[in-house]
Design an enzyme around this catalytic site. Structure first.
Site, PDB file in Angstrom:
ATOM      1  N   LYS A   1       0.741  -1.094   0.435  1.00  0.00           N
ATOM      2  CA  LYS A   1       0.027  -0.094   0.215  1.00  0.00           C
ATOM      3  C   LYS A   1       1.432   1.457  -0.231  1.00  0.00           C
ATOM      4  CE  LYS A   1      -4.401  -1.912   0.425  1.00  0.00           C
ATOM      5  NZ  LYS A   1      -3.726  -3.710   0.060  1.00  0.00           N
TER       6      LYS A   1
ATOM      7  N   LYS B   1      -1.504 -12.393  -8.072  1.00  0.00           N
ATOM      8  CA  LYS B   1      -2.481 -13.649  -6.859  1.00  0.00           C
ATOM      9  C   LYS B   1      -3.790 -13.389  -7.592  1.00  0.00           C
ATOM     10  CE  LYS B   1      -3.375 -11.457  -3.007  1.00  0.00           C
ATOM     11  NZ  LYS B   1      -3.385 -11.442  -1.311  1.00  0.00           N
TER      12      LYS B   1
ATOM     13  N   LYS C   1      -9.984 -10.380  -5.375  1.00  0.00           N
ATOM     14  CA  LYS C   1     -11.384  -9.115  -5.046  1.00  0.00           C
ATOM     15  C   LYS C   1     -11.274  -7.900  -5.892  1.00  0.00           C
ATOM     16  CE  LYS C   1     -12.561 -11.447  -0.969  1.00  0.00           C
ATOM     17  NZ  LYS C   1     -13.218 -11.517   0.067  1.00  0.00           N
TER      18      LYS C   1
HETATM   19  P1  TYM Z   1      -9.145 -12.826   2.523  1.00  0.00           P
HETATM   20  O1  TYM Z   1     -10.689 -12.382   2.270  1.00  0.00           O
HETATM   21  O2  TYM Z   1      -8.547 -12.124   1.533  1.00  0.00           O
HETATM   22  O3  TYM Z   1      -9.278 -13.966   1.883  1.00  0.00           O
HETATM   23  C1  TYM Z   1      -9.655 -15.614   2.247  1.00  0.00           C
HETATM   24  C2  TYM Z   1      -8.712 -16.875   1.821  1.00  0.00           C
HETATM   25  O4  TYM Z   1      -8.666 -17.163   0.284  1.00  0.00           O
HETATM   26  C3  TYM Z   1      -7.343 -16.541   0.600  1.00  0.00           C
HETATM   27  N1  TYM Z   1      -6.871 -16.430  -0.773  1.00  0.00           N
HETATM   28  C4  TYM Z   1      -6.726 -17.111  -1.969  1.00  0.00           C
HETATM   29  N2  TYM Z   1      -5.243 -18.673  -2.073  1.00  0.00           N
HETATM   30  C5  TYM Z   1      -5.238 -18.556  -2.821  1.00  0.00           C
HETATM   31  N3  TYM Z   1      -4.802 -18.284  -3.911  1.00  0.00           N
HETATM   32  C6  TYM Z   1      -5.485 -17.031  -4.340  1.00  0.00           C
HETATM   33  N4  TYM Z   1      -5.126 -16.061  -5.201  1.00  0.00           N
HETATM   34  C7  TYM Z   1      -6.299 -16.350  -2.890  1.00  0.00           C
HETATM   35  N5  TYM Z   1      -6.395 -15.564  -2.381  1.00  0.00           N
HETATM   36  C8  TYM Z   1      -6.961 -15.108  -1.494  1.00  0.00           C
HETATM   37  C9  TYM Z   1      -6.450 -16.201   1.406  1.00  0.00           C
HETATM   38  O5  TYM Z   1      -5.230 -16.085   1.820  1.00  0.00           O
HETATM   39  C10 TYM Z   1      -7.485 -16.567   2.092  1.00  0.00           C
HETATM   40  O6  TYM Z   1      -6.990 -17.764   3.300  1.00  0.00           O
HETATM   41  N6  TYM Z   1      -6.532 -11.737   6.388  1.00  0.00           N
HETATM   42  C11 TYM Z   1      -7.612 -12.130   5.601  1.00  0.00           C
HETATM   43  C12 TYM Z   1      -8.745 -12.268   6.760  1.00  0.00           C
HETATM   44  C13 TYM Z   1      -8.612 -13.012   7.852  1.00  0.00           C
HETATM   45  C14 TYM Z   1      -8.502 -13.913   8.637  1.00  0.00           C
HETATM   46  C15 TYM Z   1      -8.420 -13.436   9.936  1.00  0.00           C
HETATM   47  C16 TYM Z   1      -7.648 -15.313   8.219  1.00  0.00           C
HETATM   48  C17 TYM Z   1      -8.699 -11.649   8.892  1.00  0.00           C
HETATM   49  N7  TYM Z   1      -8.730 -12.400   9.965  1.00  0.00           N
HETATM   50  C18 TYM Z   1      -8.142 -14.618  10.544  1.00  0.00           C
HETATM   51  C19 TYM Z   1      -7.011 -16.230   8.921  1.00  0.00           C
HETATM   52  C20 TYM Z   1      -7.397 -15.957  10.520  1.00  0.00           C
HETATM   53  C21 TYM Z   1      -7.770 -11.905   4.473  1.00  0.00           C
HETATM   54  O7  TYM Z   1      -7.985 -10.575   3.863  1.00  0.00           O
HETATM   55  O8  TYM Z   1      -7.977 -12.876   3.735  1.00  0.00           O
END
Ligand code: TYM
Length: 310
Positions: free
Chosen positions: A115, A215, A218
């Site tokens: 960022k 990657k 969203k």
């Molecule tokens: P988020 O919402 O970006 O993504 C949710 C999950 O999807 C996985 N992911 C991917 N895996 C493989 N390839 C990709 N292109 C890809 N894009 C997303 C992410 O690794 C994730 O597992 N910070 C976290 C949310 C969060 C969280 C937590 C996760 C908040 N508190 C506690 C685990 C434990 C996030 O933004 O995920």
């Protein structure tokens, strides 16, 4: 006993990266863990507001994410599925943890650094002109809230994709550091905070269809870069058809030299791991196939599995 926790931001319908990297793994764990294991899956709406959101839109997205979690097979009878903001203890523990979290460690987090590196530090959703000073405190302390999510439930295992590995390591070290400060003599059996372990999905990094060195995400403005779990057959075909590949003839697996083609092979492989023992093996089976035929095969496999599994 094992405690499993994971979270996902409610910022739109989940894409194949979310599905293969996390959601499908959550459902498998839910269905295969023994009875004693507790499972928690949170829709992390407080994390979503680290960038500017439209309130109505976010409300809609929260509901869509809840429906998506049910659609991939999570069940409220076995797993605790909830909105992060409905449990105020997440924010409370975050404050306590932020009193031992170090600024230095936080400033080395890649999400923050990426960022910082943006042209004028604006998110696509934030039209206001900004400089470094306008970067938000919540974005900086994002990993502390994530650590609170995990540590609150004495989580032992966190199933995620690769992009969350650094945040998980931060949560582990924060727990260990906190224990060291506030319970230096505890004999390890019942730690004050439980340092969690990561369960990394086999499909740890699904790449963008239009820019396969990044990657799938969203936040990409190009909708053709990702396949959503609600996309129908036609849309899936179109998006895969337009996926960026290369002009090398035939099919081979080489993530460096052929990121687009390798991503497509990975999609088939991870959608259905019974088809081959590795992506390399799968590529060998496709030897001599045209890229057009490969794309047809990818679209067919993705469509079939998404249709069956969600
Ligand atoms: P988020 O919402 O970006 O993504 C949710 C999950 O999807 C996985 N992911 C991917 N895996 C493989 N390839 C990709 N292109 C890809 N894009 C997303 C992410 O690794 C994730 O597992 N910070 C976290 C949310 C969060 C969280 C937590 C996760 C908040 N508190 C506690 C685990 C434990 C996030 O933004 O995920």
């Amino acid at each position: 006993p094992r405690v499993i926790f994971s979270g996902i931001q409610p910022t739109g319908i989940p894409h194949l990266g979310n599905y293969l990297g996390a959601l499908r793994l959550w459902a498998t764990l839910q269905n295969e863990e023994d009875e004693q294991t507790e499972l928690f899956f949170s829709i992390v709406d407080l994390h979503a507001i680290t960038i500017k959101q439209n309130a109505k839109q976010l409300q809609q997205w929260r509901k869509e994410m809840l429906a998506s979690l049910y659609a991939v097979g999570l069940s409220p009878e076995r797993s605790t599925i909830f909105y992060q903001s409905s449990v105020p203890q997440h924010s409370e523990l975050m404050w306590i943890l932020s009193c031992t979290a170090s600024m230095g460690y936080l400033s080395r987090m890649t999400q923050w650094k990426s960022k910082l590196a943006l042209p004028n530090n604006t998110s696509p959703l934030d039209p206001s002109p900004t400089g470094k000073a306008a970067l938000k405190l919540g974005l900086f302390s994002y990993p502390v809230l994530q650590a609170a999510d995990i540590l609150l439930y004495r989580t032992t295992h966190v199933p995620v994709g690769e992009d969350q590995a650094q945040h998980l390591e931060f949560a582990r070290e924060l727990a260990i550091g906190f224990n060291h400060v506030y319970a230096p003599n505890s004999k390890g059996n019942v730690p004050l905070l439980v340092p969690p372990q990561i369960i990394m999905s086999p499909a740890k990094r699904v790449m963008s269809l239009t820019n396969p060195t990044k990657k799938m995400s969203k936040s990409d403005t190009d909708e053709k870069s990702r396949i959503l779990i609600t996309d129908n057959e036609n849309v899936i075909k179109k998006k895969i058809n337009r996926a960026l590949t290369d002009s090398i003839e035939g099919v081979s697996y080489d993530r460096e030299a052929r990121p687009g083609v390798s991503n497509l092979i990975n999609l088939i492989y991870h959608m259905d791991e019974s088809v081959a023992s590795s992506p390399e093996e799968l590529a060998k089976e496709f030897d001599g196939m045209s890229l057009k035929a490969l794309k047809e095969k990818v679209a067919e496999t993705v469509e079939m599995h998404i249709h069956d599994e969600t």
